[in-house]
Write a protein that holds these residues in place. Structure first.
Motif, PDB file in Angstrom:
ATOM      1  N   TRP A 148       0.838  -1.204   0.000  1.00 15.30           N
ATOM      2  CA  TRP A 148       0.000   0.000   0.000  1.00 15.30           C
ATOM      3  C   TRP A 148       0.869   1.248   0.000  1.00 15.30           C
ATOM      4  O   TRP A 148       0.605   2.208  -0.745  1.00 15.30           O
ATOM      5  CB  TRP A 148      -0.917  -0.011   1.227  1.00 15.30           C
ATOM      6  CG  TRP A 148      -1.673   1.264   1.446  1.00 15.30           C
ATOM      7  CD1 TRP A 148      -2.856   1.629   0.880  1.00 15.30           C
ATOM      8  CD2 TRP A 148      -1.292   2.357   2.302  1.00 15.30           C
ATOM      9  NE1 TRP A 148      -3.241   2.870   1.319  1.00 15.30           N
ATOM     10  CE2 TRP A 148      -2.293   3.338   2.192  1.00 15.30           C
ATOM     11  CE3 TRP A 148      -0.205   2.591   3.145  1.00 15.30           C
ATOM     12  CZ2 TRP A 148      -2.242   4.547   2.901  1.00 15.30           C
ATOM     13  CZ3 TRP A 148      -0.143   3.786   3.845  1.00 15.30           C
ATOM     14  CH2 TRP A 148      -1.156   4.737   3.724  1.00 15.30           C
ATOM     15  N   ASN A 170     -10.629  -3.905  10.836  1.00 13.15           N
ATOM     16  CA  ASN A 170      -9.951  -2.952   9.962  1.00 13.15           C
ATOM     17  C   ASN A 170      -9.094  -3.648   8.909  1.00 13.15           C
ATOM     18  O   ASN A 170      -9.040  -3.221   7.755  1.00 13.15           O
ATOM     19  CB  ASN A 170      -9.097  -1.996  10.796  1.00 13.15           C
ATOM     20  CG  ASN A 170      -9.924  -1.003  11.572  1.00 13.15           C
ATOM     21  OD1 ASN A 170     -11.033  -0.655  11.174  1.00 13.15           O
ATOM     22  ND2 ASN A 170      -9.409  -0.534  12.688  1.00 13.15           N
ATOM     23  N   ILE A 175     -10.834  -4.758   5.664  1.00 13.81           N
ATOM     24  CA  ILE A 175     -11.159  -3.808   4.595  1.00 13.81           C
ATOM     25  C   ILE A 175      -9.895  -3.187   3.981  1.00 13.81           C
ATOM     26  O   ILE A 175      -9.969  -2.196   3.260  1.00 13.81           O
ATOM     27  CB  ILE A 175     -12.105  -2.696   5.093  1.00 13.81           C
ATOM     28  CG1 ILE A 175     -11.490  -1.933   6.261  1.00 13.81           C
ATOM     29  CG2 ILE A 175     -13.460  -3.281   5.481  1.00 13.81           C
ATOM     30  CD1 ILE A 175     -12.324  -0.736   6.691  1.00 13.81           C
ATOM     31  N   TYR A 176      -8.748  -3.772   4.284  1.00 19.90           N
ATOM     32  CA  TYR A 176      -7.502  -3.290   3.682  1.00 19.90           C
ATOM     33  C   TYR A 176      -7.552  -3.441   2.170  1.00 19.90           C
ATOM     34  O   TYR A 176      -7.864  -4.500   1.634  1.00 19.90           O
ATOM     35  CB  TYR A 176      -6.320  -4.065   4.249  1.00 19.90           C
ATOM     36  CG  TYR A 176      -5.010  -3.856   3.518  1.00 19.90           C
ATOM     37  CD1 TYR A 176      -4.456  -2.587   3.405  1.00 19.90           C
ATOM     38  CD2 TYR A 176      -4.325  -4.927   2.956  1.00 19.90           C
ATOM     39  CE1 TYR A 176      -3.248  -2.382   2.759  1.00 19.90           C
ATOM     40  CE2 TYR A 176      -3.111  -4.742   2.309  1.00 19.90           C
ATOM     41  CZ  TYR A 176      -2.582  -3.464   2.204  1.00 19.90           C
ATOM     42  OH  TYR A 176      -1.385  -3.279   1.554  1.00 19.90           O
ATOM     43  N   ASP A 177      -7.231  -2.361   1.479  1.00 14.55           N
ATOM     44  CA  ASP A 177      -7.208  -2.336   0.018  1.00 14.55           C
ATOM     45  C   ASP A 177      -5.924  -1.660  -0.409  1.00 14.55           C
ATOM     46  O   ASP A 177      -5.700  -0.477  -0.113  1.00 14.55           O
ATOM     47  CB  ASP A 177      -8.421  -1.569  -0.516  1.00 14.55           C
ATOM     48  CG  ASP A 177      -8.445  -1.488  -2.039  1.00 14.55           C
ATOM     49  OD1 ASP A 177      -7.510  -2.001  -2.688  1.00 14.55           O
ATOM     50  OD2 ASP A 177      -9.390  -0.886  -2.573  1.00 14.55           O
ATOM     51  N   SER A 201      -6.374   1.672  -2.090  1.00 18.19           N
ATOM     52  CA  SER A 201      -7.107   2.750  -1.428  1.00 18.19           C
ATOM     53  C   SER A 201      -6.155   3.892  -1.076  1.00 18.19           C
ATOM     54  O   SER A 201      -5.015   3.656  -0.663  1.00 18.19           O
ATOM     55  CB  SER A 201      -7.787   2.240  -0.157  1.00 18.19           C
ATOM     56  OG  SER A 201      -8.339   3.308   0.586  1.00 18.19           O
ATOM     57  N   CYS A 233      -6.520   1.020   5.382  1.00 19.72           N
ATOM     58  CA  CYS A 233      -7.557   0.233   6.058  1.00 19.72           C
ATOM     59  C   CYS A 233      -8.820   1.058   6.306  1.00 19.72           C
ATOM     60  O   CYS A 233      -9.358   1.110   7.417  1.00 19.72           O
ATOM     61  CB  CYS A 233      -7.043  -0.323   7.386  1.00 19.72           C
ATOM     62  SG  CYS A 233      -5.791  -1.607   7.188  1.00 19.72           S
ATOM     63  N   GLY A 234      -9.281   1.683   5.249  1.00 16.96           N
ATOM     64  CA  GLY A 234     -10.489   2.485   5.379  1.00 16.96           C
ATOM     65  C   GLY A 234     -11.043   2.878   4.025  1.00 16.96           C
ATOM     66  O   GLY A 234     -10.455   2.596   2.984  1.00 16.96           O
ATOM     67  N   ARG A 235     -12.194   3.533   4.071  1.00 17.76           N
ATOM     68  CA  ARG A 235     -12.828   4.037   2.857  1.00 17.76           C
ATOM     69  C   ARG A 235     -13.290   5.463   3.100  1.00 17.76           C
ATOM     70  O   ARG A 235     -13.588   5.843   4.238  1.00 17.76           O
ATOM     71  CB  ARG A 235     -14.031   3.167   2.463  1.00 17.76           C
ATOM     72  CG  ARG A 235     -13.715   1.686   2.254  1.00 17.76           C
ATOM     73  CD  ARG A 235     -14.950   0.918   1.785  1.00 17.76           C
ATOM     74  NE  ARG A 235     -14.670  -0.505   1.605  1.00 17.76           N
ATOM     75  CZ  ARG A 235     -14.868  -1.426   2.520  1.00 17.76           C
ATOM     76  NH1 ARG A 235     -15.358  -1.076   3.705  1.00 17.76           N
ATOM     77  NH2 ARG A 235     -14.601  -2.699   2.274  1.00 17.76           N
ATOM     78  N   ILE A 236     -13.359   6.232   2.063  1.00 18.10           N
ATOM     79  CA  ILE A 236     -13.862   7.600   2.152  1.00 18.10           C
ATOM     80  C   ILE A 236     -15.369   7.571   1.951  1.00 18.10           C
ATOM     81  O   ILE A 236     -15.861   7.087   0.927  1.00 18.10           O
ATOM     82  CB  ILE A 236     -13.198   8.514   1.111  1.00 18.10           C
ATOM     83  CG1 ILE A 236     -11.676   8.477   1.270  1.00 18.10           C
ATOM     84  CG2 ILE A 236     -13.724   9.942   1.241  1.00 18.10           C
ATOM     85  CD1 ILE A 236     -11.184   8.917   2.632  1.00 18.10           C
ATOM     86  N   GLY A 237     -16.109   8.050   2.959  1.00 20.77           N
ATOM     87  CA  GLY A 237     -17.568   8.059   2.891  1.00 20.77           C
ATOM     88  C   GLY A 237     -18.125   9.412   2.479  1.00 20.77           C
ATOM     89  O   GLY A 237     -17.395  10.412   2.395  1.00 20.77           O
TER      90      GLY A 237
END
Length: 306
Positions: free
Chosen positions: A18, A274, A277-279, A282, A286-290
């Motif tokens: 990442w 967490n 959801i590791y991408d 991204s 370990c997160g997403r933008i909402g």
């Protein structure tokens, strides 16, 4: 700016792919731990990043890709202790795996750019002063020529780790015994060509041969990059901390090392959530933008004195 990678999690060990993807894309998103809806976009160009400081217990996943860091000055804070799986649950075997990794890293980047951290030190019925002295001596001898400095600290108790520390039977040493113990470690380090320093310790150990350390070390960074920096002391750290200002790109509750003394994880279950959801692609670890997140550009620039 100085980039911290990372006090909050072990990026080299678990998220190096990442990180290299972020360097390739040229930016990263970081979430404010105190205000989770506040997200900052941070430019990662060689013009804005004066130096990178890596914090890790296992940089092995990065060793074959260090050439990709050539545009950036950097050094490693490498934690290597004598604990077993009861304290550091998922760290590979120290003698068989981690000491050779340390030696290989030092061979690639030089002893100046690998700081050995024997910390935090905790005392239990198993991990006595005698145990630590024996383990420290074995490691110091194995790392002779691989590092110029060893940093120590003593375990701090937080709400996040108090139960695990109590289960281990952690106890404190009387001041006189602690100072004698520290003096012994200092002598061993000196025998093996290392200076010793302490990290964020209120106790003054100068008479034992140990100075207060700066992990984000302005003097070391200036030596590595060959020029002076304008950076000030980091006001976001404890008053005993000597680090200069930096920006951390890690995320709390994502380190899978499973250390009993950890202050950065709320719980093992939270870490698993967490990590799920590791991408690697991204922009945020370990997160997403909402939709409710507010993303703004964080203005950064070089701290070099031209």
């Amino acid at each position: 700016m100085i980039l911290s990678v990372s006090r909050r999690t072990d990026i080299p060990s678990y998220y190096s792919d990442w990180f290299f993807e972020r360097l390739k894309e040229g930016f990263v998103y970081t979430r404010n731990p105190m205000n989770p809806r506040q997200v900052r976009r941070l430019e990662l160009s060689p013009e804005t990043v004066d130096c990178m400081v890596f914090w890790t217990k296992n940089p092995a996943p990065m060793l074959e890709r260090l050439a990709e860091l050539e545009p950036y000055p950097y050094y490693f804070q490498f934690t290597l202790t004598g604990y077993g799986r009861d304290v550091e649950a998922h760290v590979p075997h120290k003698k068989e795996v981690m000491i050779p990794v340390f030696q290989k890293l030092a061979a690639q980047v030089g002893s100046k750019r690998v700081i050995w951290r024997y910390d935090p030190i905790l005392f239990t019925p198993r991990y006595t002063t005698e145990y630590h002295i024996r383990a420290f001596r074995q490691m110091a001898e194995a790392l002779r020529g691989c590092t110029d400095k060893c940093v120590i600290s003593f375990v701090d108790t937080y709400a996040k780790n108090v139960k695990k520390l109590q289960a281990l039977g952690v106890y404190e040493l009387p001041k006189e015994e602690l100072e004698a113990f520290v003096a012994t470690l200092c002598a061993i380090a000196k025998e093996n060509g290392m200076v010793m320093a302490s990290c964020s310790e209120a106790i003054d150990l100068a008479h034992c041969g140990i100075a207060h350390n700066a992990c984000i070390d302005k003097a070391l960074i200036e030596d590595i990059i060959g020029c002076k920096l304008k950076g000030a002391k980091d006001r976001n750290q404890r008053k005993e901390c000597g680090c200069m200002e930096s920006i951390d790109i890690g995320t709390y509750h994502t380190c899978a090392n499973g250390c009993a003394y950890c202050y950065a994880n709320h719980s093992d279950a939270r870490v698993r959530e967490n990590c799920a959801i590791y991408d690697v692609h991204s922009p945020i670890l370990c997160g997403r933008i909402g939709e409710e997140d507010k993303v703004t550009e964080r203005r950064v620039g070089s701290l070099k004195e031209e």
